[in-house]
Design an enzyme around this catalytic site. Structure first.
Site, PDB file in Angstrom:
ATOM      1  N   THR A  44      49.731  19.456   3.228  1.00 34.31           N
ATOM      2  CA  THR A  44      49.785  19.498   1.767  1.00 34.31           C
ATOM      3  C   THR A  44      49.659  20.921   1.252  1.00 34.31           C
ATOM      4  OG1 THR A  44      48.753  17.318   1.753  1.00 34.31           O
ATOM      5  CG2 THR A  44      48.788  18.515  -0.337  1.00 34.31           C
ATOM      6  N   TYR A 131      44.532  14.851  14.631  1.00 33.40           N
ATOM      7  CA  TYR A 131      45.456  14.600  13.522  1.00 33.40           C
ATOM      8  C   TYR A 131      46.686  13.916  14.107  1.00 33.40           C
ATOM      9  CZ  TYR A 131      48.266  15.857   9.315  1.00 33.40           C
ATOM     10  OH  TYR A 131      49.059  15.849   8.190  1.00 33.40           O
ATOM     11  N   LYS A 160      42.306  11.741  12.012  1.00 36.11           N
ATOM     12  CA  LYS A 160      43.078  11.494  10.794  1.00 36.11           C
ATOM     13  C   LYS A 160      44.284  10.673  11.227  1.00 36.11           C
ATOM     14  CE  LYS A 160      45.817  13.668   7.124  1.00 36.11           C
ATOM     15  NZ  LYS A 160      46.365  14.919   6.569  1.00 36.11           N
ATOM     16  N   ILE A 201      41.568  11.285   4.089  1.00 35.44           N
ATOM     17  CA  ILE A 201      42.044  12.658   3.889  1.00 35.44           C
ATOM     18  C   ILE A 201      43.252  12.521   2.990  1.00 35.44           C
ATOM     19  CG2 ILE A 201      42.912  14.755   4.961  1.00 35.44           C
ATOM     20  CD1 ILE A 201      41.190  14.134   7.392  1.00 35.44           C
TER      21      ILE A 201
END
Length: 279
Positions: A44, A131, A160, A201
């Site tokens: 992001t 992740y 995540k 998240i």
């Protein structure tokens, strides 16, 4: 209570430079909107598109300008490059790395195991959140790999999870309840609550964190506010029409935040859907 961890956008001005004045405003906004922690310069935050120098400068600024804990992301293909980046930030005042599976090379599960095990040893005593985002990397972390990593590395403390494989999430929470599972796709926010995940998240929590926190608090006392849940679902449908972070940056620009430009090859959309007017 489930944590809300905002994946912070990076404000980029017309000269493709980080706008630090606006970054401070965003840090304040994240705290005001009930975020518990921040991930800086991840997907992001356009971290893979920033120079390493700018990424680290942005991270240092955030550490110095917010009381919220900051998580540092690593998105390198090679082990050596990951270690080189770690060497540049390891002495900074933070506790946790978010490390994505190496993209493009498509390693098998054994390769991923050795990669994460080596990095866990390298960053110790700092912690690692895995992740897992197969839609972007081309590889997936399976349950057996997570089990091996939990047993081999005490500082790998969570994942995540962006594949939103709820069978995987159920297996993890049933067998390793202390291993943290964070939903990485806002569209599955309420389903994540129902599966008792440890947190989110989140992309949208920069602006909608208060609403998310309210839904969490309601859920804990057994109250289902369908209006809030449906509205949050609408927010996700509107923002994620476009590749992240295009939608969230457009929303923030409409709300008066400056320097919401994008780094190539990401671009603004020529014709934005008027559905944003609903938000």
């Amino acid at each position: 209570m489930s944590k809300i961890i905002n994946a912070l956008v990076t404000p980029i001005d017309e000269n493709n430079q980080i706008d630090y004045l606006e970054l401070k405003r965003l840090l304040d906004l994240a705290k005001e909107n009930c975020n518990d922690e921040l991930v800086i310069c991840s997907t992001t935050g356009e971290g893979p598109l920033l120079s390493l120098e700018d990424k680290i400068s942005c991270f240092k600024f955030c550490l110095e300008n917010t009381s919220l804990p900051c998580i540092y992301p690593i998105s390198q293909i090679s082990l050596n490059d990951a270690k080189k980046e770690i060497n540049l930030v390891k002495d900074l005042n933070f506790d946790t790395y978010l490390i994505v599976t190496p993209f493009y090379v498509k390693p098998n599960q054994e390769g991923l195991f050795l990669y994460y095990k080596e990095l866990a040893k390298y960053v110790f005593p700092k912690k690692i959140i895995l992740y897992n985002v197969p839609s972007r990397t081309g590889v997936n972390i399976n349950y057996f790999l997570i089990r091996k990593l939990i047993k081999s590395s005490k500082n790998i403390i969570g994942i995540k999870e962006c594949s939103c494989d709820f069978n995987l999430i159920k297996l993890i929470k049933a067998n390793y309840p202390n291993f943290k599972v964070y939903i990485g796709d806002d569209s599955y926010f309420y389903q994540g609550l129902e599966e008792n995940v440890d947190g989110f998240i989140s992309v949208i929590s920069i602006y909608y964190g208060k609403l998310m926190k309210e839904i969490i608090e309601d859920y804990q006392i057994g109250f289902v506010n369908q209006i809030n849940i449906s509205y949050l679902k609408l927010v996700c449908e509107v923002i994620f029409q476009y590749t992240n972070p295009i939608g969230i940056k457009y929303l923030l620009s409409k709300k008066g935040y400056k320097s919401m430009n994008l780094l190539l090859p990401l671009t603004k959309i020529n014709s934005i859907s008027n559905t944003f007017d609903l938000l």
